[in-house]
Design an enzyme around this catalytic site. Structure first.
Site, short mmCIF file in Angstrom:
data_model
loop_
_atom_site.label_atom_id
_atom_site.label_comp_id
_atom_site.label_asym_id
_atom_site.label_seq_id
_atom_site.Cartn_x
_atom_site.Cartn_y
_atom_site.Cartn_z
N HIS A 130 0.87 -1.19 0.00
CA HIS A 130 0.00 0.00 0.00
C HIS A 130 0.91 1.24 0.00
CE1 HIS A 130 -2.77 2.94 1.92
NE2 HIS A 130 -3.75 2.13 1.59
N ASP A 207 3.11 -4.59 8.15
CA ASP A 207 1.93 -3.76 8.00
C ASP A 207 0.73 -4.69 8.21
OD1 ASP A 207 -0.27 -2.37 7.19
OD2 ASP A 207 0.57 -1.71 5.26
N1 PMP Z 1 -1.68 -0.61 4.81
C1 PMP Z 1 -2.64 -1.31 4.18
C2 PMP Z 1 -2.33 -2.68 3.66
C3 PMP Z 1 -3.91 -0.77 4.06
O1 PMP Z 1 -4.87 -1.46 3.43
C4 PMP Z 1 -4.17 0.52 4.57
C5 PMP Z 1 -5.55 1.17 4.45
N2 PMP Z 1 -6.16 1.07 3.20
C6 PMP Z 1 -3.14 1.20 5.21
C7 PMP Z 1 -1.92 0.60 5.31
C8 PMP Z 1 -3.32 2.57 5.76
O2 PMP Z 1 -4.25 2.59 6.78
P1 PMP Z 1 -4.83 4.01 7.30
O3 PMP Z 1 -5.41 4.67 6.09
O4 PMP Z 1 -5.89 3.58 8.27
O5 PMP Z 1 -3.74 4.74 7.92
#
Ligand code: PMP
Length: 416
Positions: A130, A207
């Site tokens: 991500h 993560d």
């Molecule tokens: N890592 C992954 C794999 C995610 O799916 C997400 C959220 N889509 C995040 C990090 C970031 O999370 P947040 O937007 O809640 O900070």
């Protein structure tokens, strides 16, 4: 439907009553909420815990002598203990509250980078990350002169572990990877990756944004050095997330944000940081949100982690079967046995945004786009995809509705 499956569906019907929003209609149809990888919905227990915190126990934490401050502090620290137990972490001081997974990775990237990374050191990421686990490391690499390498994927969307072995070298200081891909759904073999990384002398950040909400997690048996997740993807509120870290590592990492609460002493010529976890928690934390996350963890524990994991596997298998019958639809990612409750797909001649819009008209909420994983989509040769993502409260009927709605969407487009 077998007896066991029918009793599971009956249990889900009962659990759904805890979630006021799941009873609403969209486009005149019952809502089928299949966007849980972006954010889940909240049960009444979480909303009530936050309301009670504001209505009865609210004051700033950590600094107060008065009754409300002490009550707020107790609730806040009780939630930290709930997170500790959730992760089987050795101590609550290793649980740091942030505003989300993104903030937690930024904290880790800045602090770890400042302390441990020198020009030419290597950070190993993967092609399925991500943006939250890409950009902070790219910023850290710019600042420190470290070099980023990417573990490539196999064609079915799993990590190429032979390539991982080749990339892991004496200069690798950190491996940062997702436990579960937010697009492919792939569950990565973390234990294997962590033991290989440790053998090469590298630390590992996991993560857990898409894993912690969906399956049991034990950071000690996993052996990860750092792990992050967000509250809102596991029935909790937005604005709260967690960084867990190995104690000696966190002790050597410098504070990231400076301000109140994170200090032991401040003078005109400098400061001494507080002990863990406060040294990483500058300023007023998200108090009601942390308490809400604690309530979400209680609720999930009552639902049962093994059951949640099994339930999502069932939904994913059903989705693969139902979507597999649709002509011109290609599921992106591995077979269900290698993935969590995320099913992304592409349909010939139907743009993901059009698909999501046509599904919305039938009450089915899915996400379309690059899902904050542009490099992954480039690797897949796609500009976007459509993603259905499940939580335990979804039903087999909703999976069928997704498939039927997609058939209808295709038909609408053929007529155009
Ligand atoms: N890592 C992954 C794999 C995610 O799916 C997400 C959220 N889509 C995040 C990090 C970031 O999370 P947040 O937007 O809640 O900070």
């Amino acid at each position: 439907m077998s007896g066991a499956a029918a009793s599971d569906e009956a249990r889900v019907a009962r659990l759904r009553r805890d979630f006021p929003i799941l009873a609403r209609e969209v486009s005149g149809k019952p809502l089928a909420y299949l966007d849980n990888a972006a954010s889940t919905q909240r049960p009444r227990a979480v909303l009530d815990a936050m309301t009670a915190a504001y209505e009865r126990h609210y004051a700033n934490v950590h600094r107060g002598i008065h009754t409300l401050a002490q009550e707020a502090d107790e609730l806040f620290e009780a939630a930290r203990e709930k997170v500790r137990a959730l992760l089987s972490a050795p101590s609550a001081e290793q649980i740091i509250f942030t505003s989300g997974a993104t903030a937690a990775i930024n904290l880790a990237a800045r602090s770890f980078g400042d302390r441990f990374l020198n020009p030419g050191d290597e950070i190993l990421l993967t092609e399925m990350e991500h943006h939250a686990n890409l950009v902070p490391w790219q910023q850290t690499a710019e600042r420190t002169g470290a070099v980023i390498r990417y573990v490539p994927l196999t064609d079915d969307g799993r990590l190429d572990l032979d390539a991982f072995d080749r990339l892991l070298g004496p200069r690798t200081k950190l491996v940062a990877l997702t436990a579960v891909s937010n697009v492919l759904g792939t569950i990565n073999p973390l234990a294997e990756i962590i033991s290989r990384a440790h053998a090469a002398g590298a630390e590992v950040l996991v993560d857990g944004a898409q894993s912690v909400p969906h399956m049991p997690c034990d950071v000690q048996s996993l052996g990860c050095d750092l792990l992050v997740f967000s509250g809102h993807k596991m029935l909790g509120p937005t604005g709260v997330g967690v960084l867990y870290g190995r104690r000696d590592l966190l002790e050597r990492m410098p504070p990231f944000l400076g301000g109140g609460s994170m200090i032991r002493e401040v003078r005109f010529d400098g400061f001494l940081p507080a002990d863990l976890p406060y040294k990483f928690e500058a300023g007023t934390p998200p108090i009601a949100e942390v308490i809400g996350l604690g309530a979400a963890i209680d609720y999930l524990g009552q639902v049962g982690w093994e059951w949640i994991e099994r339930r999502e596997r069932l939904l994913t298998e059903a989705a693969h079967r139902a979507l597999g019958r649709i002509e011109g639809l290609r599921i992106i990612g591995p077979e269900p046995r290698h993935k969590g409750g995320i099913v992304s797909f592409a349909i010939d001649r139907l743009h993901p945004h059009d698909a999501a819009e046509l599904l919305d008209r039938q009450g089915v909420a899915v996400r379309a786009g690059h899902h904050c994983a542009m490099p992954l989509h480039q690797r897949l040769g796609l500009s976007a995809s459509t993603r259905a993502s499940f939580y335990f409260y979804n039903t087999l009927e909703e999976v069928e509705r997704l498939a039927e709605a997609l058939e209808k969407a295709k038909a609408v487009f053929r007529r155009k």
